[in-house]
Design an enzyme around this catalytic site. Structure first.
Site, short mmCIF file in Angstrom:
data_model
loop_
_atom_site.label_atom_id
_atom_site.label_comp_id
_atom_site.label_asym_id
_atom_site.label_seq_id
_atom_site.Cartn_x
_atom_site.Cartn_y
_atom_site.Cartn_z
N LEU A 186 0.81 -1.22 0.00
CA LEU A 186 0.00 0.00 0.00
C LEU A 186 0.83 1.27 0.00
CD1 LEU A 186 -2.79 -0.86 2.61
CD2 LEU A 186 -2.83 -1.18 0.13
N ASP A 244 -3.29 -4.72 13.77
CA ASP A 244 -2.19 -5.19 12.93
C ASP A 244 -0.86 -5.17 13.70
OD1 ASP A 244 -1.10 -6.20 10.64
OD2 ASP A 244 -0.99 -4.30 9.57
#
Length: 452
Positions: free
Chosen positions: A88, A237
């Protein structure tokens, strides 16, 4: 401000394009297959908010030279080589004109256009698999991806999450969250305080730098217990690249640095209370309550499997008490082999539980992986911290629902007594494992025998 925003938009194209052009690091055109796998693993998809498709800038071109000049105007220095990169975005180290060292997180070019293709591909693949295997129940992955990944690609949302969790956990002096520089941030470029350290699963780094591995494991457990049980706002995460550790030269204390705040799970109050009570039952090995609260969380008759998935322990260990003994090698092998054997039931269970549970299961697995690397898995202290947070959370909830002063005082007294019992038990464990404790026990034993 508008001029700065324009420069930052140019920066997003420049830095990603400059470094990606010529395959020196990553090629954004190769992300398709990688992103499908990542989407399935993390249940996230890229934002549809940003409609402009940026392109790579050819090295040595006129546009390349112009954009490099824009970077020089914003920064005193800017490292072309990224500190880290994923599918990303990538992160660069830079120094602002006022001397502040910052981390610059920049979204890759063409991510928006590529992501829409990846989502469509993932949905088609899952539909094809479902046609071949009717029992395949993973279509919820697409729903979760469409809901979660747009948030990951909005860097302003990430900045807000970072500030929220820093304020929420401000009482933990060992936690460090990078400060966000809002005046230089956009949806695709995030500037934050530069922080560095060793990865949280790097035991050798901690030993070299005099950092107590057990203390780091305990503190990480405290952070996540507080987020999950007390606040219901969970960083989802916590892989080792997003959790760093560093010893402060001034104080000598070990700090935990929490990075990448793009993906958080917000837990509803009813879900959080059921989850608290389930963990209390698991720690106490109260099988009736384990069954009750597992069913309330959607597990149904698969509650034994659900309990094993949450704890990563065998059903025998769950019945005996997960805090009684650490995971043995044979139990670990049993868990791994049974995971494949029970795949259809696991699939059914994941399809039935609340969507909030999915990211929590992923978070639990990542945290257990860190504990395994540090050799601190399933320590008694981690369960004690969880118990404290569950007691506080349930007591706070009960007080909020009570209209009687007498009842609120009663709840507070019960809470205080329960927390005192946990502190007493923790002291006992410390004495049992310390030299001082062994000396005290030996002295008491000698006094006992001398009396008789």
């Amino acid at each position: 401000m508008a001029r700065r925003a324009l420069k930052l938009a140019s920066l997003a194209a420049a830095t990603s394009g400059i470094y990606l052009y010529g395959n020196k690091f990553l090629d954004p055109n190769d992300f398709g297959v990688v992103r499908v796998g990542r989407a399935i693993a993390t249940t996230a998809v890229i934002t549809y908010d940003y409609l402009t498709s940026l392109r790579s800038i050819p090295y040595g071109s006129e546009e390349y030279d112009f954009l490099k000049s824009q970077i020089k105007e914003l920064f005193m220095s800017f490292e072309d080589t990224p500190l880290g990169a994923a599918s990303l975005a990538q992160v660069h180290k830079a120094v602002l004109q006022d001397g502040r060292t910052v981390a610059v997180k920049i979204q890759h070019p063409k991510v928006q256009a590529q992501s829409s293709k990846d989502i469509l591909l993932m949905e088609v693949l899952l539909l094809v698999v479902k046609q071949i295997f009717p029992d395949f129940e993973f279509m919820w992955l697409v729903e979760e991806a469409k809901k979660n990944l747009p948030l990951e690609l909005d860097f302003l949302n990430e900045g807000r999450n970072a500030e929220k969790v820093a304020h929420m956990l401000r009482n933990f002096d060992f936690l460090k969250v990078p400060r966000i520089y809002w005046e230089l941030s956009t949806r695709r470029v995030l500037l934050m305080e530069f922080m560095e350290g060793g990865q949280v699963n790097d035991r050798a780094y901690m030993e070299r730098n005099g950092i107590d591995v057990n203390e780091i494991s305990r503190n990480l457990g405290k952070l996540y217990s507080e987020m999950i049980f007390v606040n219901g706002f969970v960083h989802c995460d916590p892989h080792p690249g997003n959790v760093l550790v560093k010893k402060c030269p001034a104080s000598g204390k070990a700090h935990i640095i929490l990075l990448d705040h793009g993906l958080y799970q917000v837990l509803s109050e009813s879900f959080r209370m059921d989850y608290c009570r389930l963990w209390q039952a698991l720690i106490k090995a109260d099988m009736k309550r384990v069954q009750k609260y597992s069913r309330r969380l959607g597990a149904g008759d698969l509650y034994p499997l659900f309990a094993c998935m949450l704890t990563a322990r065998s059903w025998e260990s769950v019945n005996r008490g997960i805090d009684r003994s650490p995971v043995s090698a044979s139990e670990d092998v049993e868990i791994r082999s049974n995971a494949a054997a029970y795949l259809p039931q696991i699939t059914q269970l994941l399809n039935n539980v609340p969507r909030q549970m999915l990211l929590l299961l992923k978070t639990n697995d990542l945290l257990r992986g860190i504990e395994s690397a540090l050799h601190t898995r399933a320590s008694a202290s981690s369960f004690l911290n969880m118990s404290r947070c569950c007691i506080r959370a349930v007591s706070t909830y009960q007080r909020s629902k009570s209209h009687s002063l007498y009842r609120r005082v009663q709840i507070s007294l019960t809470e205080g007594l329960s927390l005192w019992q946990i502190n007493l038990y923790e002291l006992f464990l410390w004495l049992k494992g310390s030299r001082l404790g062994n000396w005290v026990i030996a002295l008491l034993s000698w006094m006992h025998h001398s009396t008789y």
